[in-house]
Enzyme design. Structure first.
Site, mmCIF file in Angstrom:
data_model
loop_
_atom_site.group_PDB
_atom_site.id
_atom_site.type_symbol
_atom_site.label_atom_id
_atom_site.label_comp_id
_atom_site.label_asym_id
_atom_site.label_seq_id
_atom_site.Cartn_x
_atom_site.Cartn_y
_atom_site.Cartn_z
ATOM 1 N N GLU A 52 0.834 -1.218 0.000
ATOM 2 C CA GLU A 52 0.000 0.000 0.000
ATOM 3 C C GLU A 52 0.867 1.266 0.000
ATOM 4 O O GLU A 52 0.526 2.278 -0.631
ATOM 5 C CB GLU A 52 -0.911 0.018 1.229
ATOM 6 C CG GLU A 52 -1.851 -1.178 1.372
ATOM 7 C CD GLU A 52 -1.253 -2.296 2.223
ATOM 8 O OE1 GLU A 52 -0.049 -2.612 2.044
ATOM 9 O OE2 GLU A 52 -1.983 -2.865 3.036
ATOM 10 N N CYS A 75 -2.291 -3.496 7.408
ATOM 11 C CA CYS A 75 -1.789 -3.711 8.765
ATOM 12 C C CYS A 75 -2.124 -2.524 9.674
ATOM 13 O O CYS A 75 -2.345 -1.398 9.203
ATOM 14 C CB CYS A 75 -0.274 -3.904 8.723
ATOM 15 S SG CYS A 75 0.614 -2.462 8.135
ATOM 16 N N THR A 196 20.977 -39.586 1.364
ATOM 17 C CA THR A 196 21.032 -38.838 0.083
ATOM 18 C C THR A 196 22.345 -38.076 0.004
ATOM 19 O O THR A 196 22.982 -38.020 -1.050
ATOM 20 C CB THR A 196 19.834 -37.859 -0.018
ATOM 21 O OG1 THR A 196 18.646 -38.618 -0.142
ATOM 22 C CG2 THR A 196 19.967 -36.931 -1.207
ATOM 23 N N LEU A 204 22.392 -28.857 -3.342
ATOM 24 C CA LEU A 204 21.111 -28.350 -2.794
ATOM 25 C C LEU A 204 21.057 -26.820 -2.820
ATOM 26 O O LEU A 204 20.485 -26.184 -1.932
ATOM 27 C CB LEU A 204 20.869 -28.886 -1.375
ATOM 28 C CG LEU A 204 20.807 -30.418 -1.275
ATOM 29 C CD1 LEU A 204 20.534 -30.848 0.163
ATOM 30 C CD2 LEU A 204 19.774 -31.013 -2.225
ATOM 31 N N THR A 222 21.129 -38.615 12.057
ATOM 32 C CA THR A 222 21.030 -39.051 13.460
ATOM 33 C C THR A 222 22.392 -39.113 14.147
ATOM 34 O O THR A 222 22.546 -38.624 15.272
ATOM 35 C CB THR A 222 20.364 -40.442 13.514
ATOM 36 O OG1 THR A 222 19.154 -40.381 12.765
ATOM 37 C CG2 THR A 222 20.090 -40.887 14.942
ATOM 38 N N GLU A 289 13.466 -33.031 -0.316
ATOM 39 C CA GLU A 289 13.889 -33.712 -1.548
ATOM 40 C C GLU A 289 14.233 -35.178 -1.285
ATOM 41 O O GLU A 289 14.904 -35.825 -2.094
ATOM 42 C CB GLU A 289 15.104 -32.989 -2.163
ATOM 43 C CG GLU A 289 14.722 -31.741 -2.908
ATOM 44 C CD GLU A 289 15.535 -31.503 -4.193
ATOM 45 O OE1 GLU A 289 15.952 -32.467 -4.863
ATOM 46 O OE2 GLU A 289 15.743 -30.333 -4.513
ATOM 47 N N SER A 292 14.090 -41.663 -0.183
ATOM 48 C CA SER A 292 13.002 -42.609 -0.018
ATOM 49 C C SER A 292 12.617 -42.820 1.443
ATOM 50 O O SER A 292 11.444 -42.734 1.802
ATOM 51 C CB SER A 292 13.443 -43.927 -0.661
ATOM 52 O OG SER A 292 12.458 -44.900 -0.485
ATOM 53 N N GLY A 296 9.286 -41.599 3.348
ATOM 54 C CA GLY A 296 8.487 -42.596 4.081
ATOM 55 C C GLY A 296 8.115 -42.091 5.464
ATOM 56 O O GLY A 296 6.960 -42.251 5.898
HETATM 57 N N1 AIF Z 1 17.982 -37.809 -10.067
HETATM 58 C C1 AIF Z 1 17.094 -36.740 -10.107
HETATM 59 C C2 AIF Z 1 16.891 -35.946 -8.975
HETATM 60 N N2 AIF Z 1 17.622 -36.234 -7.853
HETATM 61 C C3 AIF Z 1 17.384 -35.615 -6.701
HETATM 62 C C4 AIF Z 1 18.348 -35.820 -5.558
HETATM 63 O O1 AIF Z 1 18.544 -37.226 -5.408
HETATM 64 C C5 AIF Z 1 19.715 -35.192 -5.865
HETATM 65 O O2 AIF Z 1 20.620 -35.567 -4.859
HETATM 66 C C6 AIF Z 1 19.628 -33.677 -5.781
HETATM 67 O O3 AIF Z 1 18.621 -33.164 -6.563
HETATM 68 C C7 AIF Z 1 20.941 -33.116 -6.316
HETATM 69 O O4 AIF Z 1 20.911 -31.750 -5.989
HETATM 70 P P1 AIF Z 1 22.006 -30.757 -6.667
HETATM 71 O O5 AIF Z 1 23.362 -31.361 -6.347
HETATM 72 O O6 AIF Z 1 21.766 -29.436 -6.030
HETATM 73 O O7 AIF Z 1 21.719 -30.768 -8.140
HETATM 74 N N3 AIF Z 1 15.999 -34.926 -9.020
HETATM 75 C C8 AIF Z 1 15.311 -34.647 -10.162
HETATM 76 O O8 AIF Z 1 14.504 -33.719 -10.195
HETATM 77 N N4 AIF Z 1 15.485 -35.412 -11.273
HETATM 78 C C9 AIF Z 1 16.355 -36.451 -11.294
HETATM 79 O O9 AIF Z 1 16.494 -37.104 -12.318
#
Ligand code: AIF
Length: 360
Positions: A52, A75, A196, A204, A222, A289, A292, A296
């Site tokens: 605003e 506000c 990961t 990342l 952990t 990101e 798995s 989960g």
């Molecule tokens: N394998 C793939 C991904 N993989 C995602 C994660 O497993 C990677 O570790 C992460 O994106 C890597 O991050 P960076 O180093 O910052 O690039 N994510 C995607 O969208 N497509 C994929 O085919």
């Protein structure tokens, strides 16, 4: 233009700043007099002028007797600039259109009351659905004091995120991966598990052609098991590590003094504790990101608000390939998390599916 169109313009201006105003909401404002737009403004960065203020500065004296369209209730608190409700009164506007009220119960309705007491007509609800959606994460955080959680997974058509050997380069296309960086740019924080980090050694960071903001990198580890040369331990972006109460924080911190370590009281990391800690630190939006096992945990505890599934037109096969959501399988299909598809879009050769848990 109609009043709907003026509010749509204010909403578009607000939507263009999503991700850059945190911890504040994204807000847009349009001032109109005699069927002419005489001021447009948006809140561009926390600590800077509100929408605003910009729109009324542009309108100047001409605003008297005009109307303002604003996407969030003006506000009443003193921040960097005086309260916007007072500024609207000072400019002697005739009418204020507000798309939605402030979600903070402490201030909800106070801006409206102040305007009406000053004899200004107020209409609430024009464009409300779009206004609520644009600040969905902010409103969720205000209500729960926990980050709004988006799970992100990239998978083959048969739901695999890596082969049995852990290879995942690449599943989705450059275009789809670029979209992931747009999501990183608008999130306060990004989270992955230690597996990961050990397997992929990800950066990342946000790597968009036009630049962008790096989210805080949050690692669930952990026992502080990630390797000392992991890329996420560099100083390109902030990194926080959340560990259990058995981890040797002293040794880790002496090797990595710039990394913030948060040790939870339990030996196992519970997602609800992680969200409480991140909420206390003011993290409003969290982009998970994976991998798995992490997905989960979030799904089992039903502690996510959205999932972004990037699906490539590939079939990998293999019961021993890595699945998008790991952990233990429920015994019965009735125990599945019920979601609603909110969007499906094609990105290059892939599709991006967005789904949200059914409103509780
Ligand atoms: N394998 C793939 C991904 N993989 C995602 C994660 O497993 C990677 O570790 C992460 O994106 C890597 O991050 P960076 O180093 O910052 O690039 N994510 C995607 O969208 N497509 C994929 O085919």
């Amino acid at each position: 233009m109609t009043k709907e169109e003026y509010m749509a313009l204010a909403l578009s201006v607000a939507e263009s700043t999503i991700g850059q105003t945190s911890p504040n909401p994204s807000v847009g404002a349009v001032v109109v007099k005699g069927g002419r737009i005489i001021g447009i403004g948006s809140h561009l960065q926390a600590g800077k002028e509100h929408a605003e203020v910009h729109a009324l500065a542009q309108a100047g004296e001409g605003a008297e007797g005009g109307e303002i369209y604003v996407t969030l209730e003006p506000c009443v608190h003193f921040g960097k600039t005086p309260p916007c409700a007072d500024l609207i009164i000072k400019h002697k506007l005739k009418k204020v259109y507000i798309a939605c009220l402030d979600p903070n119960p402490a201030v909800a309705g106070k801006g409206v009351a102040k305007l009406e007491q000053a004899g200004i007509e107020v209409e609430i609800g024009l464009g409300e659905a779009r206004a609520l959606e644009l600040n969905r994460k902010f409103f969720y955080f205000m209500k729960t004091r926990r980050p709004y959680v988006t799970l992100k997974a990239a998978m083959t058509l048969d739901g695999k995120t890596a082969t049995s050997s852990g290879d995942s380069k690449w599943i989705t296309s450059e275009e789809a991966r670029l979209d992931v960086h747009k999501e990183r740019d608008i999130h306060d924080a990004i989270l992955v598990g230690s597996q990961t980090v050990i397997k992929d050694n990800p950066q990342l960071t946000t790597r968009l052609p036009q630049g962008g903001k790096n989210p805080i990198r949050i690692i669930l580890d952990t026992n502080l098991s990630i390797h000392d040369d992991a890329r996420i331990l560099d100083q390109v972006a902030s990194t926080w590590i959340i560990c259990g109460n058995k981890a040797d924080v002293e040794t880790f911190s002496s090797n990595h003094p710039h990394i913030e370590v948060m040790q939870l009281p339990a030996d196992k990391i519970r997602i609800s504790d992680v969200l409480d800690v991140l909420g206390e630190k003011g993290v409003q939006s969290l982009y998970v990101e994976g991998g798995s096992t992490i997905h989960g945990a979030f799904v089992r505890e039903q502690l996510f608000q959205e999932c972004h599934w990037y699906i490539a037109p590939k079939l990998l096969g293999g019961a021993n390939a890595i699945t998008a959501v790991g952990g233990e399988s429920p015994l019965f299909m009735n125990d599945a998390s019920s979601l609603t598809f909110t969007s499906v879009e094609q990105i290059g050769p892939d599709i991006k599916v967005v789904a949200r848990p059914k409103e509780a």
